[in-house]
Motif scaffolding. Structure first.
Motif, mmCIF file in Angstrom:
data_model
loop_
_atom_site.group_PDB
_atom_site.id
_atom_site.type_symbol
_atom_site.label_atom_id
_atom_site.label_comp_id
_atom_site.label_asym_id
_atom_site.label_seq_id
_atom_site.Cartn_x
_atom_site.Cartn_y
_atom_site.Cartn_z
ATOM 1 N N ILE A 66 0.840 -1.208 0.000
ATOM 2 C CA ILE A 66 0.000 0.000 0.000
ATOM 3 C C ILE A 66 0.877 1.261 0.000
ATOM 4 C CG2 ILE A 66 -1.674 1.343 1.368
ATOM 5 C CD1 ILE A 66 -2.719 -1.518 2.313
ATOM 6 N N ASN A 67 1.841 1.308 0.907
ATOM 7 C CA ASN A 67 2.666 2.520 1.032
ATOM 8 C C ASN A 67 3.498 2.810 -0.204
ATOM 9 O OD1 ASN A 67 1.698 2.852 3.605
ATOM 10 N ND2 ASN A 67 3.441 1.858 4.602
ATOM 11 N N ASN A 68 3.884 1.754 -0.923
ATOM 12 C CA ASN A 68 4.726 1.955 -2.098
ATOM 13 C C ASN A 68 3.945 1.897 -3.414
ATOM 14 O OD1 ASN A 68 7.745 2.022 -1.102
ATOM 15 N ND2 ASN A 68 6.639 0.543 0.163
ATOM 16 N N GLU A 69 2.629 1.860 -3.260
ATOM 17 C CA GLU A 69 1.729 1.883 -4.427
ATOM 18 C C GLU A 69 2.081 0.823 -5.468
ATOM 19 O OE1 GLU A 69 2.048 6.017 -5.529
ATOM 20 O OE2 GLU A 69 0.421 6.554 -4.154
ATOM 21 N N ILE A 70 2.287 -0.396 -4.975
ATOM 22 C CA ILE A 70 2.545 -1.517 -5.880
ATOM 23 C C ILE A 70 1.200 -2.085 -6.314
ATOM 24 C CG2 ILE A 70 3.539 -3.837 -6.043
ATOM 25 C CD1 ILE A 70 5.484 -2.973 -3.788
ATOM 26 N N TYR A 71 1.043 -2.333 -7.608
ATOM 27 C CA TYR A 71 -0.233 -2.876 -8.046
ATOM 28 C C TYR A 71 -0.349 -4.364 -7.716
ATOM 29 C CZ TYR A 71 -4.065 -4.804 -10.481
ATOM 30 O OH TYR A 71 -5.216 -5.492 -10.724
ATOM 31 N N VAL A 72 -1.360 -4.701 -6.940
ATOM 32 C CA VAL A 72 -1.752 -6.117 -6.795
ATOM 33 C C VAL A 72 -3.283 -6.178 -6.823
ATOM 34 C CG1 VAL A 72 0.261 -6.800 -5.397
ATOM 35 C CG2 VAL A 72 -1.830 -6.136 -4.262
ATOM 36 N N SER A 73 -3.809 -7.284 -7.376
ATOM 37 C CA SER A 73 -5.269 -7.408 -7.457
ATOM 38 C C SER A 73 -5.839 -7.624 -6.052
ATOM 39 C CB SER A 73 -5.641 -8.575 -8.361
ATOM 40 O OG SER A 73 -5.242 -9.796 -7.758
ATOM 41 N N LYS A 74 -7.154 -7.419 -5.932
ATOM 42 C CA LYS A 74 -7.833 -7.637 -4.643
ATOM 43 C C LYS A 74 -7.641 -9.067 -4.169
ATOM 44 C CE LYS A 74 -11.633 -4.362 -4.533
ATOM 45 N NZ LYS A 74 -12.989 -4.137 -5.015
ATOM 46 N N MET A 75 -7.757 -9.997 -5.115
ATOM 47 C CA MET A 75 -7.630 -11.412 -4.767
ATOM 48 C C MET A 75 -6.226 -11.727 -4.252
ATOM 49 S SD MET A 75 -9.125 -14.119 -4.282
ATOM 50 C CE MET A 75 -10.476 -14.915 -5.092
#
Ligand SMILES: [Fe+2]
Ligand SMILES: [Fe+2]
Length: 188
Positions: A66-75
């Protein structure tokens, strides 16, 4: 940074067993890189560091994402298993200046990804067949990785999907996408 320096760095993050696994994945990657004529240094460095974030607690991995704004899907956020790769890739880019392809290999080492390069494929499969792995069928998969890396990856993903089904666990979309992509475009 040279491999020996990276090893020292890695020791600070991992307990002995996982450090040993990392070294073995690196060695297996080196062998595969030679076989498939890929730049050995870059594959081996990515392989060595692929699990560097694996021993961070899940809530810390989530915070890092979250803090580093890495994209991961909700799943992926919900399931959690892929987060250590995403975080390790970001750490390696920032701390050790790993290039994009090396970071992608680290980021996607758990599920694979569509359109993987040979370097990415090597890191993916080396992680599943290194000398510390002891599951049934690992020797065959080790052989297959040198004969046809795409088939080896497919076989590993099939096993992962089947295992998750048997155990009533969720199946990550990325595994299915990787499987279909290789099956349709790359399996020869
Ligand atoms: Fe991992
Ligand atoms: Fe691993």
């Amino acid at each position: 940074m040279e491999i020996n320096e990276l090893k020292e760095e890695l020791k600070r993050y991992l307990k002995e067993d996982r450090y040993k696994h990392s070294i073995c994945v690196m060695e297996m990657s080196g062998r595969l890189a030679e076989h498939y004529r890929v730049n050995k240094q870059r594959v081996m460095k990515a392989a060595l560091m692929h699990d560097m974030a694996k021993e961070l607690p899940l809530d810390e991995l989530k915070k890092y994402v979250i803090n580093n704004e890495i994209y991961v899907s909700k799943m992926e956020m919900f399931v959690g298993v892929t987060l250590h790769g995403k975080v390790a890739a970001d750490m390696c880019r920032k701390k050790y200046k790993f290039d994009k392809e090396m970071c992608r290999a680290i980021s996607n080492h758990t599920t694979g990804k569509v359109r993987m390069s040979m370097l990415e494929k090597i890191v993916f499969i080396a992680d599943k067949i290194d000398e510390t792995r002891k599951y049934e069928g690992v020797e065959n998969l080790r052989k297959l990785a040198f004969e046809n890396i795409n088939k080896a990856i497919l076989q590993n993903i099939d096993n992962t999907i089947l295992n998750n089904m048997k155990r009533g666990r969720p199946i990550l979309e990325e595994s299915i996408k990787t499987r279909n992509y290789i099956l349709i475009n790359e399996k020869k």
